[in-house]
Design an enzyme around this catalytic site. Structure first.
Site, mmCIF file in Angstrom:
data_model
loop_
_atom_site.group_PDB
_atom_site.id
_atom_site.type_symbol
_atom_site.label_atom_id
_atom_site.label_comp_id
_atom_site.label_asym_id
_atom_site.label_seq_id
_atom_site.Cartn_x
_atom_site.Cartn_y
_atom_site.Cartn_z
ATOM 1 N N GLU A 286 0.606 -1.194 -0.066
ATOM 2 C CA GLU A 286 -0.036 0.076 -0.029
ATOM 3 C C GLU A 286 0.900 1.251 -0.045
ATOM 4 O O GLU A 286 1.750 1.285 1.074
ATOM 5 C CB GLU A 286 -0.879 -0.161 1.218
ATOM 6 C CG GLU A 286 -1.946 -1.186 1.289
ATOM 7 C CD GLU A 286 -2.771 -1.293 -0.157
ATOM 8 O OE1 GLU A 286 -3.374 -0.263 -0.526
ATOM 9 O OE2 GLU A 286 -2.585 -2.376 -0.684
ATOM 10 N N CYS A 320 -1.184 9.360 3.918
ATOM 11 C CA CYS A 320 -1.294 9.085 2.631
ATOM 12 C C CYS A 320 -2.587 9.574 1.853
ATOM 13 O O CYS A 320 -2.538 9.830 0.826
ATOM 14 C CB CYS A 320 -1.046 7.597 2.525
ATOM 15 S SG CYS A 320 -2.298 6.774 3.476
#
Ligand code: NAP
Ligand code: MG
Length: 515
Positions: A286, A320
């Site tokens: 990820e 993020c």
């Protein structure tokens, strides 16, 4: 046994008892400053071959702890410990494995203030953000525990006359967990709890900037009774210890969250078959984002401004999910950009420990160098509207910074900066705004501010991100509520905190018996 999941709520620090508990927790954590933290291998504390300091980014003279780091021999030892423990752990029932998670969640809840205070000092998160990080960690434990119980139930198969058919999930083997510093407890906990509850054993290599919070997590797992060797903690540099573990022939899977560069490197390395390897390694990676918030001409503009500010500058833009592009309809561009600048200028910035500060420091010198170099690039590509400076303080502080006149193809329009830098992009209408939003290799989060139903419907279909939000900020995904993870170069598509996450760390076995 917990059978239904409920999110852990935020702590109300305006309540004097909670505020006081935090002050006490800071005292406790301050008493521990400078302690040594060893590796935890096969349930034992081991000294490393070297030591490195973890420092407080708000005040770089303050050492949080001295961390023992592994050499390759110790990394190998941790792999062997995990391999040995796997043989027993894989036979433990899902009910019992889930119970360990529930126990760990309960222990974490008891230590919430201490964990929050540790994170504020080691990670530079403000109180509310650190409290949210701890709450998310608790959620991951409870959520994956309940989900594992559901997966352990008999799975539906089509009936076939004369046969007894069954399908159940078995673990993969030894996994390597490589975690980032920006959600130092929540992401580490989630990336550990998921594979763990499915019966895998683990070697954990946490980010080098937040090792103490990682230690406390492993301590909690030990206290919850996780058998020795099932979870091993090795500190050390990602590029040596991390890549050694990724390449190891006995590694069955890698669970990584971090930057695109490292994630792609891991995918590549994991695909090379090593001598003695008899499986295809699974790599869940990820990675980053270049997230946009679209502000339509028909929208609650003040609400949009407030949420862009929160999404772009919360935790200094080091999420993020952070917004780094505000794509604004030309009709409302001037008003929105003026408001954004006004709000950004009023942000309080300083040590994360001081309750009133909304923004704290960046994580380390490298982060500050990278962000300031992007600010220089921004000055060439666009026009600096506000911020742009480092603060003259004993920490890694950079002002909230906004650039005007950035084009989609500019570096500021394309590259993840991971700091408090927001680019404003002008769109002539909604379709153009959507095109700009999608003009990126990433696809993590996005928001649309609009009161136009047709534009929202169009975004549902065409705004290509894993987590899309309407009329709310692009950050703060909740476990179970907003399963999290992105498309394209943002990752391989794990939805952390979602129903399918555990399947990534297991394999289904179908057994058929003729009657
Ligand atoms: P990073 O630099 O990629 O580091 C992540 C982890 O990988 C750290 O533990 C690091 O160890 C390790 N590592 C570094 N080089 C390695 C190598 N060659 N082989 C194996 N492991 C290696 O990322 P970060 O700075 O910690 O985190 C920020 C990034 O994470 C941002 O890009 C952000 O967008 C992304 N992120 C994504 C999500 C998501 O869910 N999609 C969530 C959070 C963060 P060291 O610390 O020792 O270098
Ligand atoms: Mg640090």
């Amino acid at each position: 046994m917990i059978t239904d999941f409920k999110n852990e709520g935020p702590t109300d620090f305006s309540d004097q008892r909670n505020y006081g508990a935090m002050l006490e927790a800071f005292k406790q954590v301050r008493n521990e400053l400078g302690r040594e933290y060893e590796l935890i291998v096969d349930g034992r504390k081991l000294k490393g071959s070297d030591k490195f300091p973890s420092i407080n980014p708000s005040d770089i003279d303050q050492v949080i702890g001295y961390i023992h780091s592994a050499d390759l021999e110790l990394a190998e030892q941790s792999m062997q410990a995990a391999l040995k423990a796997f043989e027993e752990w894989k036979t433990v029932t899902p009910e019992i494995r889930a119970r360990y998670l529930f126990k760990a969640a309960a222990l974490m809840r008891k230590r919430k203030a201490e964990l929050t205070a540790t994170m504020v000092l080691e990670n530079g998160k403000n109180w509310a953000e650190a409290d949210g990080d701890v709450a998310e960690a608790i959620d991951f434990l409870d959520f994956y525990g309940t989900r594992a119980l559901q997966l352990a139930e008999r799975q539906p198969l089509t009936r076939f006359e004369g046969e007894d058919n069954d399908l159940y999930y078995i673990p993969l083997g030894v996994g390597v967990v490589i975690s980032p510093w920006n959600f130092p407890l929540a992401i580490l906990t989630g990336m550990t709890a998921g594979p763990l509850v499915m019966g895998n054993s683990l070697v954990i290599k946490p980010a080098s900037t937040t090792p103490v919070i990682a230690y406390k997590f492993i301590e909690i797992l030990q206290e919850a009774g996780i058998p020795d060797g099932v979870v091993n903690l090795v500190y050390g540099s990602g590029s040596t210890i991390g890549s050694y573990l990724v390449r190891h022939p006995k590694t069955r899977f890698i669970n990584f969250t971090g930057s695109k560069e490292v994630g792609l490197f891991i995918i590549e390395e994991a695909s090379k078959i090593q001598e003695g390897q008899k499986w295809i390694k699974k790599a869940s990676v990820e990675m980053g984002g270049k997230n946009a918030i679209i502000i339509d001409r028909e929208a609650d503009l003040d609400a949009a401004v407030a949420c862009v500010i929160a999404s772009a500058f919360g935790f200094q833009g080091q999420k993020c999910s952070a917004c780094s592009r505000a794509i604004i309809d030309a009709n409302v561009y001037d008003y929105v950009s003026e408001q954004l600048v006004e709000k950004a200028k009023s942000i309080k910035i300083g040590p994360a420990e001081d309750y009133g500060n909304f923004m704290g420091p960046l994580i380390d010198q490298d982060a500050m160098d990278k962000v300031t170099s992007y600010i220089e690039i921004g000055k060439k590509e666009g026009k600096l509207l506000c911020g742009g400076n480092k603060l003259d303080k004993n920490g890694y502080y950079v002002e909230p910074t906004i650039f005007d006149g950035i084009k989609s193809g500019d570096r500021l329009g394309q590259e993840e900066i991971f700091g408090p830098v927001l680019s404003l992009l002008k769109a002539k209408d909604f379709d153009e705004a959507l095109n700009i939003a999608n003009d990126t290799v990433y696809g993590l989060t996005g928001s649309v501010y609009s009161n136009n139903w047709a534009n929202l419907e169009k975004s549902r279909r065409e705004f290509h991100v894993g987590n899309l939000y309407f009329n709310r900020k692009s950050t703060s995904a909740l476990v179970g509520v907003h399963p999290f993870g992105g498309y394209n170069m943002s990752g391989t598509g794990a939805k952390a905190g979602g129903n399918d996450y555990l399947l990534l760390f297991s394999q289904a076995k179908a057994v058929s018996e003729e009657l």
